[in-house]
Design a protein around this motif. Sequence first.
Motif, mmCIF file in Angstrom:
data_model
loop_
_atom_site.group_PDB
_atom_site.id
_atom_site.type_symbol
_atom_site.label_atom_id
_atom_site.label_comp_id
_atom_site.label_asym_id
_atom_site.label_seq_id
_atom_site.Cartn_x
_atom_site.Cartn_y
_atom_site.Cartn_z
ATOM 1 N N SER A 132 0.825 -1.200 0.000
ATOM 2 C CA SER A 132 0.000 0.000 0.000
ATOM 3 C C SER A 132 0.866 1.260 0.000
ATOM 4 C CB SER A 132 -0.923 -0.002 1.215
ATOM 5 O OG SER A 132 -1.696 1.175 1.275
ATOM 6 N N VAL A 133 1.932 1.227 0.804
ATOM 7 C CA VAL A 133 2.857 2.370 0.856
ATOM 8 C C VAL A 133 3.547 2.551 -0.499
ATOM 9 C CG1 VAL A 133 4.997 3.218 1.877
ATOM 10 C CG2 VAL A 133 3.224 2.243 3.341
ATOM 11 N N THR A 134 3.944 1.434 -1.112
ATOM 12 C CA THR A 134 4.597 1.492 -2.426
ATOM 13 C C THR A 134 3.661 2.083 -3.468
ATOM 14 O OG1 THR A 134 5.998 -0.423 -1.923
ATOM 15 C CG2 THR A 134 5.679 0.129 -4.245
ATOM 16 N N LEU A 135 2.391 1.639 -3.436
ATOM 17 C CA LEU A 135 1.415 2.171 -4.384
ATOM 18 C C LEU A 135 1.218 3.669 -4.174
ATOM 19 C CD1 LEU A 135 -0.715 1.764 -6.587
ATOM 20 C CD2 LEU A 135 -2.365 1.261 -4.771
ATOM 21 N N THR A 136 1.169 4.092 -2.919
ATOM 22 C CA THR A 136 1.008 5.512 -2.613
ATOM 23 C C THR A 136 2.181 6.320 -3.159
ATOM 24 O OG1 THR A 136 -0.264 5.026 -0.605
ATOM 25 C CG2 THR A 136 0.750 7.206 -0.766
#
Length: 299
Positions: A132-136
């Motif tokens: 999720s952090v990577t996608l953000t």
Amino acid sequence: MADHEAAGERNSSAQEVGEFLRRRREQIAQRWADETLFRTVFTMSRDEAVEACRAVVEALAEVAVADQVENLGAAGFIAVRDQLGRMVASRTRTGAGSTQIADEVAALRTPVAELLRSELDGSPSGRAEECSVTLTSLMGTLRLVVLETALTAGQELIDRQRLQLLEVATPVIKLWDGVVAVPLIGTLDSARSQVVMESLLDAVVSQQARFAILDITGVPTVDSLVAQHLMKTVAAARLMGAECIVSGIRPAIAQTIVHLGIDLGSVITRASLADALAYALHEQGSVVVDRNRTGTSAR
């Protein structure tokens, strides 16, 4: 050792996000086509919007797989920069500002995040959080790429408009058969001088002019740089077969030229535009008769 493990985890999550984007490309594209950014640009065909969405998703997937999620210059973005630029230009023409466009790009994250959460449902919480952090981060980079593209497009538009204004501000006027003139008003810098030279030379060719008049009545000051530009224009006109006349040299400008030691000895000069035109007509063998002075009423 811990740093290497952390780097490996980040790399793994980036690749996982990239693979997810490729697997779900069609679903993401279909959802994005209904988002404001794409819907307001591709108003005629939804299929065209979906195709544009697919291209952007594929670019994001390539960037993620290469673990370049925070790199604005990543190779994956090259393929879609032109498309993003056209989209930004389209939104700008409809009155959307950079902040609004940035918000529209940020809104693209929500449908992707929802699909990612559903796919990672049941995975270890730590793993889901990393992805999720990577996608953000990836979507944040896309937002910056769009803003950068918008700024570049905006600067290019400003440059084009500036050139158009320079062309409008330096018209070439046909005064007589074989005689053209450029009335200069305002400061004469390098950029404007280039436009003057090009416009004048084009007019010399198109009008088959024998004389070209540069009227500097409206030029407030003349320094060595302005004089150099004038000399270059005169020389270029001569190479094209036209005699160049500089008119409108006021007393203050004449004194400045003398103080600067600028040699205009090889340049034909006249006090006013009317005097320059009279000289050109005389050299062409044309005779202008004042009917009032000869006793014949003007018609």
